[in-house]
Write a protein that holds these residues in place. Structure first.
Motif, PDB file in Angstrom:
ATOM      1  N   ALA A  19      14.704   5.149 -42.376  1.00  0.00           N
ATOM      2  CA  ALA A  19      14.370   5.459 -40.979  1.00  0.00           C
ATOM      3  C   ALA A  19      13.188   6.426 -40.906  1.00  0.00           C
ATOM      4  O   ALA A  19      12.244   6.214 -40.135  1.00  0.00           O
ATOM      5  N   LEU A  20      13.237   7.478 -41.706  1.00  0.00           N
ATOM      6  CA  LEU A  20      12.147   8.469 -41.686  1.00  0.00           C
ATOM      7  C   LEU A  20      10.834   7.836 -42.157  1.00  0.00           C
ATOM      8  O   LEU A  20       9.781   7.992 -41.526  1.00  0.00           O
ATOM      9  N   ALA A  21      10.909   7.089 -43.254  1.00  0.00           N
ATOM     10  CA  ALA A  21       9.695   6.500 -43.819  1.00  0.00           C
ATOM     11  C   ALA A  21       9.123   5.419 -42.899  1.00  0.00           C
ATOM     12  O   ALA A  21       7.903   5.265 -42.791  1.00  0.00           O
ATOM     13  N   TYR A  22      10.006   4.690 -42.214  1.00  0.00           N
ATOM     14  CA  TYR A  22       9.558   3.637 -41.281  1.00  0.00           C
ATOM     15  C   TYR A  22       8.651   4.227 -40.193  1.00  0.00           C
ATOM     16  O   TYR A  22       7.559   3.718 -39.927  1.00  0.00           O
ATOM     17  N   HIS A  23       9.110   5.295 -39.585  1.00  0.00           N
ATOM     18  CA  HIS A  23       8.285   5.884 -38.524  1.00  0.00           C
ATOM     19  C   HIS A  23       6.956   6.374 -39.088  1.00  0.00           C
ATOM     20  O   HIS A  23       5.922   6.271 -38.448  1.00  0.00           O
ATOM     21  N   ARG A  24       7.007   6.892 -40.301  1.00  0.00           N
ATOM     22  CA  ARG A  24       5.770   7.383 -40.912  1.00  0.00           C
ATOM     23  C   ARG A  24       4.787   6.247 -41.197  1.00  0.00           C
ATOM     24  O   ARG A  24       3.604   6.348 -40.867  1.00  0.00           O
ATOM     25  N   VAL A  25       5.289   5.146 -41.764  1.00  0.00           N
ATOM     26  CA  VAL A  25       4.356   4.043 -42.050  1.00  0.00           C
ATOM     27  C   VAL A  25       3.853   3.395 -40.760  1.00  0.00           C
ATOM     28  O   VAL A  25       2.787   2.781 -40.739  1.00  0.00           O
ATOM     29  N   LYS A  26       4.596   3.573 -39.677  1.00  0.00           N
ATOM     30  CA  LYS A  26       4.157   3.040 -38.385  1.00  0.00           C
ATOM     31  C   LYS A  26       3.219   4.004 -37.659  1.00  0.00           C
ATOM     32  O   LYS A  26       2.815   3.748 -36.524  1.00  0.00           O
ATOM     33  N   GLY A  27       2.962   5.159 -38.266  1.00  0.00           N
ATOM     34  CA  GLY A  27       2.062   6.124 -37.631  1.00  0.00           C
ATOM     35  C   GLY A  27       2.745   7.052 -36.648  1.00  0.00           C
ATOM     36  O   GLY A  27       2.116   7.676 -35.806  1.00  0.00           O
ATOM     37  N   GLU A  28       4.106   7.133 -36.745  1.00  0.00           N
ATOM     38  CA  GLU A  28       4.842   8.050 -35.872  1.00  0.00           C
ATOM     39  C   GLU A  28       5.559   9.099 -36.713  1.00  0.00           C
ATOM     40  O   GLU A  28       6.769   9.309 -36.590  1.00  0.00           O
ATOM     41  N   GLY A  29       4.781   9.752 -37.558  1.00  0.00           N
ATOM     42  CA  GLY A  29       5.350  10.720 -38.493  1.00  0.00           C
ATOM     43  C   GLY A  29       5.982  11.937 -37.846  1.00  0.00           C
ATOM     44  O   GLY A  29       6.655  12.730 -38.515  1.00  0.00           O
ATOM     45  N   SER A  30       5.827  12.084 -36.537  1.00  0.00           N
ATOM     46  CA  SER A  30       6.482  13.223 -35.864  1.00  0.00           C
ATOM     47  C   SER A  30       7.978  12.977 -35.673  1.00  0.00           C
ATOM     48  O   SER A  30       8.727  13.887 -35.316  1.00  0.00           O
ATOM     49  N   ARG A  31       8.407  11.747 -35.900  1.00  0.00           N
ATOM     50  CA  ARG A  31       9.843  11.459 -35.721  1.00  0.00           C
ATOM     51  C   ARG A  31      10.587  11.865 -36.998  1.00  0.00           C
ATOM     52  O   ARG A  31      10.759  11.069 -37.924  1.00  0.00           O
ATOM     53  N   ILE A  32      11.008  13.119 -37.028  1.00  0.00           N
ATOM     54  CA  ILE A  32      11.619  13.659 -38.242  1.00  0.00           C
ATOM     55  C   ILE A  32      13.093  14.019 -38.051  1.00  0.00           C
ATOM     56  O   ILE A  32      13.769  14.359 -39.012  1.00  0.00           O
ATOM     57  N   ARG A  33      13.581  13.946 -36.834  1.00  0.00           N
ATOM     58  CA  ARG A  33      14.970  14.372 -36.611  1.00  0.00           C
ATOM     59  C   ARG A  33      15.960  13.233 -36.793  1.00  0.00           C
ATOM     60  O   ARG A  33      15.658  12.074 -36.475  1.00  0.00           O
ATOM     61  N   LEU A  34      17.131  13.567 -37.293  1.00  0.00           N
ATOM     62  CA  LEU A  34      18.224  12.610 -37.466  1.00  0.00           C
ATOM     63  C   LEU A  34      19.401  13.087 -36.623  1.00  0.00           C
ATOM     64  O   LEU A  34      19.736  14.275 -36.640  1.00  0.00           O
ATOM     65  N   ILE A  35      19.999  12.170 -35.897  1.00  0.00           N
ATOM     66  CA  ILE A  35      21.121  12.527 -35.022  1.00  0.00           C
ATOM     67  C   ILE A  35      22.393  11.840 -35.530  1.00  0.00           C
ATOM     68  O   ILE A  35      22.405  10.620 -35.743  1.00  0.00           O
ATOM     69  N   GLY A  36      23.432  12.627 -35.711  1.00  0.00           N
ATOM     70  CA  GLY A  36      24.749  12.087 -36.059  1.00  0.00           C
ATOM     71  C   GLY A  36      25.714  12.333 -34.921  1.00  0.00           C
ATOM     72  O   GLY A  36      25.300  12.558 -33.774  1.00  0.00           O
ATOM     73  N   ARG A  37      26.993  12.310 -35.222  1.00  0.00           N
ATOM     74  CA  ARG A  37      28.001  12.506 -34.171  1.00  0.00           C
ATOM     75  C   ARG A  37      29.120  13.400 -34.710  1.00  0.00           C
ATOM     76  O   ARG A  37      29.461  13.311 -35.900  1.00  0.00           O
ATOM     77  N   GLU A  38      29.659  14.229 -33.849  1.00  0.00           N
ATOM     78  CA  GLU A  38      30.811  15.045 -34.240  1.00  0.00           C
ATOM     79  C   GLU A  38      31.899  14.125 -34.804  1.00  0.00           C
ATOM     80  O   GLU A  38      32.094  13.017 -34.301  1.00  0.00           O
ATOM     81  N   ARG A  39      32.588  14.605 -35.816  1.00  0.00           N
ATOM     82  CA  ARG A  39      33.680  13.891 -36.484  1.00  0.00           C
ATOM     83  C   ARG A  39      33.218  12.683 -37.298  1.00  0.00           C
ATOM     84  O   ARG A  39      34.050  11.949 -37.848  1.00  0.00           O
ATOM     85  N   GLY A  40      31.914  12.449 -37.382  1.00  0.00           N
ATOM     86  CA  GLY A  40      31.429  11.308 -38.173  1.00  0.00           C
ATOM     87  C   GLY A  40      31.615  11.547 -39.662  1.00  0.00           C
ATOM     88  O   GLY A  40      31.547  12.682 -40.138  1.00  0.00           O
ATOM     89  N   TYR A  41      31.849  10.468 -40.405  1.00  0.00           N
ATOM     90  CA  TYR A  41      31.885  10.537 -41.875  1.00  0.00           C
ATOM     91  C   TYR A  41      30.829   9.598 -42.412  1.00  0.00           C
ATOM     92  O   TYR A  41      30.850   8.397 -42.129  1.00  0.00           O
TER      93      TYR A  41
END
Ligand code: PXG
Ligand code: PLP
Length: 442
Positions: free
Chosen positions: A126-148
């Motif tokens: 996911a991180l590398a995809y945005h970078r190769v697409k020229g959207e390298g500012s997309r660096i955050r990852l969102i999860g969810r409470e209680r997620g495994y």
């Protein structure tokens, strides 16, 4: 009956058991010595019904000779081939066959050796995809409470299980979490998918407002949260999450390590809910749990985004020594054959109703505060003992094992996820034993 095997109780110390109460176990060992079909046999000669598919992985049941034969033959024909810059036929065949059973559009497969590695791989894609697409500012990852999402650093960072996080430092930077969907006040004892809570997906909009969409790479959720105690998404919730991700150019990752390969009565949870993620992580059932393997599915436009630049250059700097190794690939192909021949990826539809009836029959027993079901997954939530959380469910686990049934507990929630080959008589024994045990709990 299996002949009792003497347990070597004088040499249990060296092995540091994963996710286990080591001292309790070593005082009172529970050794499994054989397995076939729906059952294990314990060291003291007892047959134990497998109510959990091992750890949610042995979907086609135990001791399948087709898989054993395929692995044996593969070891003799080609035992190992370098995973980088070299190939072997079976891994290409397996990727193509997996892509054919995966939800439409998830056409490319990256192999790993576990669910945890699949998760790390998906976050890096996911991180590398945005970078190769020229959207390298997309660096955050969102999860969810209680997620495994497994136990590696990326996975525990986006994960939301406190005990799996709190001992391990500051974790990955740039991670945030949306709220979980568990709501006993509105949804207790509902059969199947709960009615209330689709609006909880809007929590993602809150994080977009806080961080700005241009900084967010991906959201990862389990379609049905397994490890935390079987939390089923409210009606419309996943659709809404998909819409919000689309609106803001955020990738949606479904972690289907548990829900993949027939657990819900459809091949994947994405099929069950009619929502297709951009990336889908799997493991466990891909080889019937018998040889380690994981598979990450991605949409074509993600794969294609990497396929640029000079052709002699590596496009994605990631991979494992054992990614798609010949033995795991052979096991994966033999497993898929079984799933398809026996219709196991959709068998949960047929049996899900019977399973749900049995499970919801436990309503009214002492301490039972909720019952949940979807496909061949069930959960019974118990009221914790005041001041001693987890103890009541752990006692149920120990007592069920004594009575010849294996269940799984997390906190004070009992989870059931039997092999997809289960018959009605096995469901009767599984749920009947659990009912008897719950009646004896303090
Ligand atoms: N993602 C999800 C959604 C999982 O359920 C993993 C990643 C990690 O997979 P590996 O293969 O690295 O363990 C999982 C694994 C339980 C239990 O008690 C659940 C899992 C594993 C072991 C026990 O419910 N899930
Ligand atoms: N650590 C060292 C020193 C290694 O050389 C390697 C692989 O070559 C790894 C870790 C990673 O191992 P794997 O590819 O099995 O994940």
């Amino acid at each position: 009956m299996q002949k009792p095997v003497a347990i070597p109780t004088n040499n249990l110390e060296a092995f540091w058991m994963p996710f286990s109460a080591n001292r309790q176990f070593k005082k009172q060992p529970r050794m499994l010595v054989r397995a076939e079909g729906m059952n294990y046999w314990s060291h003291d000669g007892r047959k134990v019904l497998d109510g959990t598919s091992g750890l949610w992985c042995v979907n086609a049941g135990h001791g399948r000779p087709e898989i054993a034969d395929a692995v044996h033959a593969q070891l003799l024909e080609l035992d190992y081939a370098p995973a980088f810059q070299m190939g072997h036929p079976k891994v290409f065949e397996l990727a193509a066959r997996l892509a054919a059973v995966a939800p439409q559009g998830l056409d490319h497969v990256f192999f790993t050796n576990s669910g945890s590695e699949s998760v790390e791989t998906s976050l890096k894609i996911a991180l590398a995809y945005h970078r190769v697409k020229g959207e390298g500012s997309r660096i955050r990852l969102i999860g969810r409470e209680r997620g495994y999402h497994g136990v590696n650093f990326g996975g525990i960072s986006v994960g939301g299980i406190v005990s799996n996080r709190k001992h391990f430092g500051a974790l990955l930077a740039g991670v945030d979490h949306i709220r979980h969907t568990h709501d006993l006040a509105r949804n207790a004892f509902v059969r199947g998918v709960p009615e209330h809570g689709a609006e909880l997906a809007d929590d993602l909009e809150r994080l977009v407002t806080l961080h700005d969409a241009s900084t967010i790479a991906a959201v990862i959720v389990e379609p049905v949260a397994g490890s935390t105690g079987v939390l089923i998404p409210p009606k419309g919730y996943l659709q809404r999450l998909r819409e919000i991700c689309d609106k803001h150019g955020i990738l949606l990752i479904f972690d289907e390590v548990i829900t993949g390969f027939g657990r819900l009565g459809t091949p994947f949870a994405a099929d069950y809910f009619g929502v297709t993620p951009d990336i889908m992580t799997t493991a466990k059932g891909v080889t019937n749990g018998v040889v380690p393997m994981g598979a990450v599915f991605v949409k074509s436009d993600i794969y294609e985004a990497f396929m640029n630049g000079p052709e002699h250059l590596i496009e994605f700097f990631h991979g494992y020594t054992y990614s798609g190794n010949p033995v795991s690939s052979a096991a994966g192909l033999a497993t898929l054959d079984i799933y398809q021949r026996e219709g196991l990826l959709t068998r949960g539809v047929e049996l899900g109703e019977y399973f749900a009836d049995a499970l919801h029959g436990l309503k009214g027993l002492p301490h039972v505060i909720d019952i949940r079901n979807i496909g061949l997954v069930g959960a019974v939530e118990l009221e914790p003992i005041a001041g001693a959380p987890t103890k009541r469910a752990f006692s149920a686990f120990l007592e069920c094992y004594e009575r010849g049934v294996m269940i799984r507990t997390t906190g004070d929630i009992i989870a059931l996820s039997p092999p997809l080959i289960i018959e009605k008589s096995d469901i009767d024994l599984l749920v009947g034993t659990l009912a008897d045990v719950i009646k004896t709990l303090q």
